[in-house]
Design an enzyme around this catalytic site. Structure first.
Site, PDB file in Angstrom:
ATOM      1  N   HIS A 249      -1.322   1.918  10.773  1.00 13.97           N
ATOM      2  CA  HIS A 249      -2.787   2.220  10.812  1.00 13.97           C
ATOM      3  C   HIS A 249      -3.460   1.008  11.635  1.00 13.97           C
ATOM      4  O   HIS A 249      -4.496   0.858  11.294  1.00 13.97           O
ATOM      5  CB  HIS A 249      -3.156   2.448   9.444  1.00 13.97           C
ATOM      6  CG  HIS A 249      -2.981   3.841   8.780  1.00 13.97           C
ATOM      7  ND1 HIS A 249      -2.735   4.177   7.464  1.00 13.97           N
ATOM      8  CD2 HIS A 249      -2.174   4.951   9.401  1.00 13.97           C
ATOM      9  CE1 HIS A 249      -2.258   5.317   7.216  1.00 13.97           C
ATOM     10  NE2 HIS A 249      -1.945   5.909   8.289  1.00 13.97           N
TER      11      HIS A 249
ATOM     12  N   ASN B  71       6.559   2.081  -7.783  1.00 15.47           N
ATOM     13  CA  ASN B  71       5.026   2.381  -7.922  1.00 15.47           C
ATOM     14  C   ASN B  71       4.881   2.589  -9.661  1.00 15.47           C
ATOM     15  O   ASN B  71       5.678   3.005 -10.337  1.00 15.47           O
ATOM     16  CB  ASN B  71       4.591   3.980  -7.393  1.00 15.47           C
ATOM     17  CG  ASN B  71       3.113   4.044  -7.135  1.00 15.47           C
ATOM     18  OD1 ASN B  71       2.392   3.655  -8.046  1.00 15.47           O
ATOM     19  ND2 ASN B  71       2.870   4.534  -6.092  1.00 15.47           N
TER      20      ASN B  71
END
Ligand code: OAD
Length: 259
Positions: free
Chosen positions: A120, A217
């Site tokens: 990105h 996570n």
């Protein structure tokens, strides 16, 4: 935090030649860079369509620049956390170790990783919309806002080198990321909600090609169902623990192999 790593997880890493760590905003959360989703996430306070699209930039470049200038400042004042540092240490343990990141904050490189594919973009870089000329943040500081290209006869608007919604990913970074994912023996998916495509495809691609898939996570994410192992907790805690266990496993292994 006490965590037991399973034997199959450790074996998968001890036997691996190609390892990929695929990271999202969660890996930088403990450095103080806010994540995007969730109650405290950036997209709960700001509208992406007003700040992170080409239309938004063309409509109101000053507003978009104001926002990116603020983000550059926040990100510029952060440091890699223990999770980044552990990933940099892990790079040296395997014949091939690549970071594929959705983050634009440069913290993996600053921690010491050398093979980093940025899907990105990178908030520290900027480029001219018209001629493509690159600008550093220091160059930009000297210009008016929104900055204009200084190349003779150009004067195009300069934008941050980040991928906005609706834009294609940088082709070279994507090609490298796809190749590394398909080749991975172990693929770690760390701190990502797994909802932004095409990046979110990579864990599946790796798994389809035989990788052992580990997810890290604090919460279940979109792709958690396909993980071979889900390690629940913050990456700034889990990764250093994993790194330490691997280090001592390697030293035991080398003692055994020489005896
Ligand atoms: P998200 O904000 O969507 O997700 C962050 C993830 O990190 C969530 O799953 C959290 O549970 C997890 N998390 C939070 N704290 C953590 C911690 N300490 N350790 C590990 N994990 C933690 O961020 P991304 O998945 O990176 O795109 O978002 C993907 C893309 O959406 C971003 O690259 C950005 C955004 O719009 C563009 O800007 C193009």
């Amino acid at each position: 935090m006490n965590i037991e790593f399973s034997e199959r997880l450790l074996n998968s890493l001890l036997l691996a030649r190609h390892v990929v760590a695929f990271t999202g905003a969660g890996v930088s959360a403990e450095s103080g860079v806010p994540t995007f989703r969730g109650n405290e996430g950036i997209w709960s306070k700001f509208k992406p369509e007003e700040l992170a699209t080409m239309n938004a930039f063309l409509k109101n470049p000053s507003l978009v620049w104001e926002w990116y200038a603020a983000r550059k400042k926040i990100i510029g004042s952060t440091q890699p956390n223990e999770g980044h540092v552990a990933l940099a240490g892990m790079e040296k343990m395997f014949p091939s170790f690549a970071i594929i990141t959705q983050n634009i904050d440069d913290l993996h490189r600053r921690a010491g990783n050398t093979t980093v594919y940025e899907l990105h973009g990178n908030i520290r870089r900027n480029y001219c919309l018209r001629c493509g000329m690159s600008y550093t943040d220091d160059d930009i500081l000297l210009l008016e806002m929104p900055p204009r290209c200084t190349r003779t006869g150009c004067a195009g608007m300069v934008r941050p080198d980040v991928v906005w919604f609706g834009e294609l990913l940088p082709q070279d970074q994507w090609d490298d990321a796809e190749r590394a994912s398909a080749q991975a023996d172990v693929f770690l998916s760390i701190g990502t909600s797994g909802v932004v495509y095409p990046a979110a495809m990579l864990p599946m691609l790796a798994k389809r090609n035989g990788a052992f898939l580990i997810e890290i996570n604090p919460d279940q994410a979109a792709g958690s169902g396909i993980a071979d192992e889900f390690l629940q907790g913050p990456s700034g805690v889990i990764l250093p623990l994993l790194y330490d266990v691997l280090k001592s496993a390697w030293s035991t292994k080398s003692i055994h192999s020489t005896s």
